[in-house]
Design a protein around this motif. Structure first.
Motif, PDB file in Angstrom:
ATOM      1  N   LEU A 139     -30.489 -13.568 -11.760  1.00 43.34           N
ATOM      2  CA  LEU A 139     -29.864 -13.403 -13.069  1.00 43.34           C
ATOM      3  C   LEU A 139     -30.262 -12.104 -13.763  1.00 43.34           C
ATOM      4  O   LEU A 139     -30.042 -11.939 -14.954  1.00 43.34           O
ATOM      5  CB  LEU A 139     -30.208 -14.602 -13.951  1.00 43.34           C
ATOM      6  N   ASN A 140     -30.823 -11.182 -12.983  1.00 38.34           N
ATOM      7  CA  ASN A 140     -31.192  -9.869 -13.522  1.00 38.34           C
ATOM      8  C   ASN A 140     -30.668  -8.806 -12.559  1.00 38.34           C
ATOM      9  O   ASN A 140     -31.145  -8.698 -11.433  1.00 38.34           O
ATOM     10  CB  ASN A 140     -32.707  -9.755 -13.674  1.00 38.34           C
ATOM     11  N   TYR A 141     -29.683  -8.030 -13.003  1.00 34.75           N
ATOM     12  CA  TYR A 141     -29.033  -7.066 -12.123  1.00 34.75           C
ATOM     13  C   TYR A 141     -29.948  -5.922 -11.689  1.00 34.75           C
ATOM     14  O   TYR A 141     -29.603  -5.142 -10.801  1.00 34.75           O
ATOM     15  CB  TYR A 141     -27.774  -6.496 -12.791  1.00 34.75           C
ATOM     16  N   ASP A 142     -31.119  -5.809 -12.305  1.00 37.43           N
ATOM     17  CA  ASP A 142     -32.065  -4.776 -11.884  1.00 37.43           C
ATOM     18  C   ASP A 142     -32.720  -5.112 -10.548  1.00 37.43           C
ATOM     19  O   ASP A 142     -33.259  -4.234  -9.872  1.00 37.43           O
ATOM     20  CB  ASP A 142     -33.166  -4.595 -12.943  1.00 37.43           C
ATOM     21  N   PHE A 143     -32.655  -6.388 -10.167  1.00 35.38           N
ATOM     22  CA  PHE A 143     -33.293  -6.828  -8.932  1.00 35.38           C
ATOM     23  C   PHE A 143     -32.277  -6.927  -7.799  1.00 35.38           C
ATOM     24  O   PHE A 143     -31.080  -7.128  -8.039  1.00 35.38           O
ATOM     25  CB  PHE A 143     -33.965  -8.186  -9.135  1.00 35.38           C
ATOM     26  N   PRO A 144     -32.754  -6.808  -6.563  1.00 35.72           N
ATOM     27  CA  PRO A 144     -31.835  -6.953  -5.420  1.00 35.72           C
ATOM     28  C   PRO A 144     -31.330  -8.387  -5.319  1.00 35.72           C
ATOM     29  O   PRO A 144     -31.949  -9.322  -5.843  1.00 35.72           O
ATOM     30  CB  PRO A 144     -32.719  -6.596  -4.213  1.00 35.72           C
ATOM     31  N   GLU A 145     -30.226  -8.557  -4.649  1.00 29.84           N
ATOM     32  CA  GLU A 145     -29.656  -9.889  -4.456  1.00 29.84           C
ATOM     33  C   GLU A 145     -30.574 -10.735  -3.585  1.00 29.84           C
ATOM     34  O   GLU A 145     -31.133 -10.262  -2.598  1.00 29.84           O
ATOM     35  CB  GLU A 145     -28.284  -9.772  -3.798  1.00 29.84           C
ATOM     36  N   VAL A 146     -30.729 -11.983  -3.950  1.00 30.20           N
ATOM     37  CA  VAL A 146     -31.533 -12.915  -3.162  1.00 30.20           C
ATOM     38  C   VAL A 146     -30.673 -13.468  -2.037  1.00 30.20           C
ATOM     39  O   VAL A 146     -29.608 -14.049  -2.276  1.00 30.20           O
ATOM     40  CB  VAL A 146     -32.059 -14.075  -4.032  1.00 30.20           C
ATOM     41  N   GLU A 147     -31.116 -13.286  -0.804  1.00 33.12           N
ATOM     42  CA  GLU A 147     -30.353 -13.781   0.344  1.00 33.12           C
ATOM     43  C   GLU A 147     -30.320 -15.304   0.349  1.00 33.12           C
ATOM     44  O   GLU A 147     -29.258 -15.905   0.492  1.00 33.12           O
ATOM     45  CB  GLU A 147     -30.971 -13.278   1.649  1.00 33.12           C
ATOM     46  N   CYS A 148     -31.493 -15.928   0.212  1.00 37.48           N
ATOM     47  CA  CYS A 148     -31.537 -17.387   0.182  1.00 37.48           C
ATOM     48  C   CYS A 148     -32.940 -17.861  -0.174  1.00 37.48           C
ATOM     49  O   CYS A 148     -33.921 -17.115  -0.041  1.00 37.48           O
ATOM     50  CB  CYS A 148     -31.120 -17.974   1.533  1.00 37.48           C
ATOM     51  N   LEU A 149     -33.005 -19.081  -0.640  1.00 39.75           N
ATOM     52  CA  LEU A 149     -34.242 -19.741  -1.023  1.00 39.75           C
ATOM     53  C   LEU A 149     -34.390 -20.998  -0.170  1.00 39.75           C
ATOM     54  O   LEU A 149     -33.450 -21.779  -0.043  1.00 39.75           O
ATOM     55  CB  LEU A 149     -34.172 -20.108  -2.511  1.00 39.75           C
ATOM     56  N   TYR A 150     -35.569 -21.176   0.436  1.00 42.00           N
ATOM     57  CA  TYR A 150     -35.854 -22.369   1.237  1.00 42.00           C
ATOM     58  C   TYR A 150     -37.066 -23.073   0.636  1.00 42.00           C
ATOM     59  O   TYR A 150     -38.143 -22.477   0.532  1.00 42.00           O
ATOM     60  CB  TYR A 150     -36.144 -22.000   2.693  1.00 42.00           C
TER      61      TYR A 150
END
Length: 259
Positions: A139-150
């Motif tokens: 939810l913060n465009y300054d950070f890279p996209e999260v591929e996935c959470l396990y």
């Protein structure tokens, strides 16, 4: 092979092992990480909150350490169920947020400019922490996209609006009667996020929602089976070793059938 090239079985097993490794001492974890193909390891330990960052040529994984029964700071975090305003939207568990707040200044600096695939994982308290960290990135465009959470044996983290706002790939593993997955209570307005990967009493992996009553029946079978063996499976089902055992069996079984 990059993590993105792995299938669901391979990813689930890798992240389960990394979540388990996160409980280890730094020297041991560095050795284990190398076996998994990670060339760089960093340990975060601030105010009792702990996590590891694993990195190689293609991927960065943040693995948050879960609850240690001997760690007073971890027990305090589990007990602080009072909801507080999150850094994004709605409300989250006070104790889980406090653990992330300890680590976030250092972790965020290390991942904000990452040009590689970014992943999060964790078990128990670590699962809740990983969820909050992933949500802050998403939810913060300054950070890279999260591929996935396990996550493995994750408690409920936040209120419904918070959960709905996450909108990230999330595979949430629950082993039958794992008691931690049922707290904080729904009556307190806490909810789960993610695609449920449910491990039945017989070790069968259910990749789709079983429905309330079939799942209840399966949990009763697991509880009765545990009592006949002289154990309370609400607690034994939470062990990371149990998650890894079942996922390894599923991995090997499906690989045999795919051959």
């Amino acid at each position: 092979m990059s993590i993105s090239e792995m299938n669901l079985k391979e990813k689930s097993l890798l992240f389960a092992k990394l979540a388990a490794d996160a409980y280890g001492d730094k020297a041991d974890v560095i050795k284990l990480a190398k076996k998994h193909g990670f060339t760089e390891t960093k340990f975060y330990d601030i105010g009792g909150a702990q996590a590891y960052r694993f990195e190689n040529k293609t991927d960065v994984v943040v693995a948050c350490r879960g609850t240690e029964p001997t760690e007073f700071n971890d027990l305090k975090a589990d007990l602080k169920a009072f909801p507080v305003k999150s850094e994004t939207v709605s409300r989250v568990h006070r104790g889980f947020k406090a653990e992330v707040d300890e680590l976030w200044p250092e972790v965020s600096v290390d991942i904000i400019n990452v040009k590689k695939a970014l992943w999060f994982c964790g078990h128990s308290l670590g699962a809740a922490m990983a969820t909050i960290m992933a949500s802050r990135c998403a939810l913060n465009y300054d950070f890279p996209e999260v591929e996935c959470l396990y996550t493995y044996g994750s408690p409920r983290v936040g209120w419904p609006t918070y959960v709905k706002s996450l909108l990230i790939c999330h595979y949430r593993w629950q082993n039958n009667n794992d008691i931690v997955t049922r707290v904080p209570l729904r009556i307190m307005n806490y909810r789960h996020d993610g695609t449920l990967m449910y491990i039945g009493h017989d070790g069968v992996i259910h990749e789709k929602n079983m429905g309330m009553w079939p799942k209840f029946s399966d949990r009763m079978k697991g509880m009765w089976g545990g009592l006949k063996q002289g154990k309370v499976d609400n607690f034994s089902d939470h062990a990371m070793t149990e998650y890894i055992k079942h996922i390894e069996d599923w991995y090997c079984l499906l690989y045999t059938s795919d051959a």
